[in-house]
Design an enzyme around this catalytic site. Structure first.
Site, short mmCIF file in Angstrom:
data_model
loop_
_atom_site.label_atom_id
_atom_site.label_comp_id
_atom_site.label_asym_id
_atom_site.label_seq_id
_atom_site.Cartn_x
_atom_site.Cartn_y
_atom_site.Cartn_z
N HIS A 128 4.97 19.09 69.37
CA HIS A 128 6.02 18.20 69.87
C HIS A 128 5.37 17.18 70.80
O HIS A 128 4.49 17.52 71.60
CB HIS A 128 7.08 19.01 70.62
N GLU A 130 6.17 15.66 73.52
CA GLU A 130 6.12 15.94 74.96
C GLU A 130 5.05 16.99 75.28
O GLU A 130 4.30 16.85 76.25
CB GLU A 130 7.49 16.43 75.45
N CYS A 196 14.72 20.40 81.98
CA CYS A 196 15.52 19.26 82.45
C CYS A 196 16.94 19.71 82.80
O CYS A 196 17.59 20.39 82.00
CB CYS A 196 15.55 18.22 81.33
N SER A 225 14.64 19.24 68.79
CA SER A 225 14.61 20.62 69.34
C SER A 225 15.86 20.86 70.15
O SER A 225 16.47 21.93 70.11
CB SER A 225 13.43 20.90 70.27
S1 SF4 Z 1 16.49 13.10 80.69
FE1 SF4 Z 1 15.74 15.18 80.32
S2 SF4 Z 1 15.98 15.54 78.11
FE2 SF4 Z 1 16.13 13.35 78.47
S3 SF4 Z 1 14.06 12.59 78.12
FE3 SF4 Z 1 14.27 12.96 80.32
S4 SF4 Z 1 13.51 15.03 80.61
FE4 SF4 Z 1 13.89 14.80 78.42
#
Ligand code: SF4
Length: 287
Positions: A128, A130, A196, A225
């Site tokens: 992935h 990230e 997050c 995901s």
């Molecule tokens: S807000 Fe959260 S889910 Fe969205 S890109 Fe940023 S870290 Fe990822």
């Protein structure tokens, strides 16, 4: 039949920011390269490609010179920034600020672990974007754990610092941490809660929403995901949850028996696609 779109569904802050910056740039220049899909939703990517977006692979990126290239919300490893510098590429960096902070934390954690002879562990999906960006902060030495079997790849005699991909499920992360702790020889383990908050708070909201309607149409790209995670949550609260990527996947015969149809989606699902889904259902009922 009534349809309800879940109001909290749709793009997260990081994706909104990336798409706004992309559209602004497209208005100015008419075209822009982006490494990988700007968002894990092929419908939205198609819409942006019509406006001039050119999605490229990392391999194609390495062959470019003297142009502008966008980095999406997932972020990129340090090697991408080095290639850009070497090839005189201007980066439009839309890495989500939360991912950027996590990259910095992983880098600091790595430097610390290097001194102690320890190891960075990242709980996330292998390959992935990230995760690739995070592993890049550790000179590609981090162990990526995607499931319980991967835990055996960790050297349990070394100090560890564990991080998670931002979009992972909190419960799965806690289970993996508990498993690692149960197998570790000294217990010298640091854990960073890097999920997050936008994703974890969505989980609670979507559960409430799924319970409040008779069935759920969950709209998402197949490769998201976060989409898979939220879909499974919905399904666990409401067995009548159907995964769709677009209106062609809707089975009206199945929907007809329900009074309230809820429509929700991943943090990578555009609101216009959920509205399109609602319009389609309403047009089928009234036709
Ligand atoms: S807000 Fe959260 S889910 Fe969205 S890109 Fe940023 S870290 Fe990822």
């Amino acid at each position: 039949m009534t349809t309800i779109i879940e109001q909290q569904a749709g793009f997260c802050f990081g994706v909104v920011r990336a798409i706004n910056s992309l559209e602004e740039q497209l208005k100015k220049d008419g075209t822009l390269y982006c490494i990988g899909d700007v968002v894990h939703n092929s419908m939205e990517v198609e819409r942006l490609e019509k406006k001039g977006l050119k999605t490229i692979s990392l391999q194609e990126f390495s062959l470019l010179h003297d142009c502008k290239v966008m980095i999406r919300a997932h972020g990129e490893p340090p090697s991408t920034y080095e290639t850009a510098k070497r090839n005189n590429i201007t980066l439009i960096d839309a890495t989500c600020p939360m991912v950027l902070k996590l990259q910095k934390d992983v880098l600091t954690g790595y430097q610390d672990m290097k001194q102690k002879g320890g190891q960075i562990v990242i709980f996330g999906k292998k390959g992935h974007a990230e995760v690739v960006g995070l592993v890049g902060q550790t000179d590609n030495t981090a162990v990526v754990v995607s499931n319980e079997d991967d835990v055996d790849k960790i050297d349990m005699a070394k100090p560890l610092h564990i991080f998670s991909q931002t979009t992972k499920n909190k419960e799965d992360y806690l289970n993996i941490i508990a498993l690692i702790k149960s197998k570790h020889k000294t217990g010298d383990i640091l854990v960073t809660d890097s999920i997050c908050k936008k994703v974890s708070s969505r989980a609670e909201k979507i559960e409430e929403f799924a319970k409040s309607v008779d069935c759920v149409l969950f709209v998402s790209g197949k490769h998201s995901s976060n989409g898979l995670y939220l879909y499974n949550l919905c399904k666990s609260c409401n067995e009548h949850t159907f995964f769709i990527t677009d209106t062609q996947d809707i089975d009206m015969e199945k929907l007809k028996k329900f009074n309230t149809v809820g429509i929700s989606g991943a943090t990578s699902t555009p609101m216009w696609l959920m509205k399109k889904t609602e319009d389609f259902i309403l047009s089928q009922i009234h036709s």
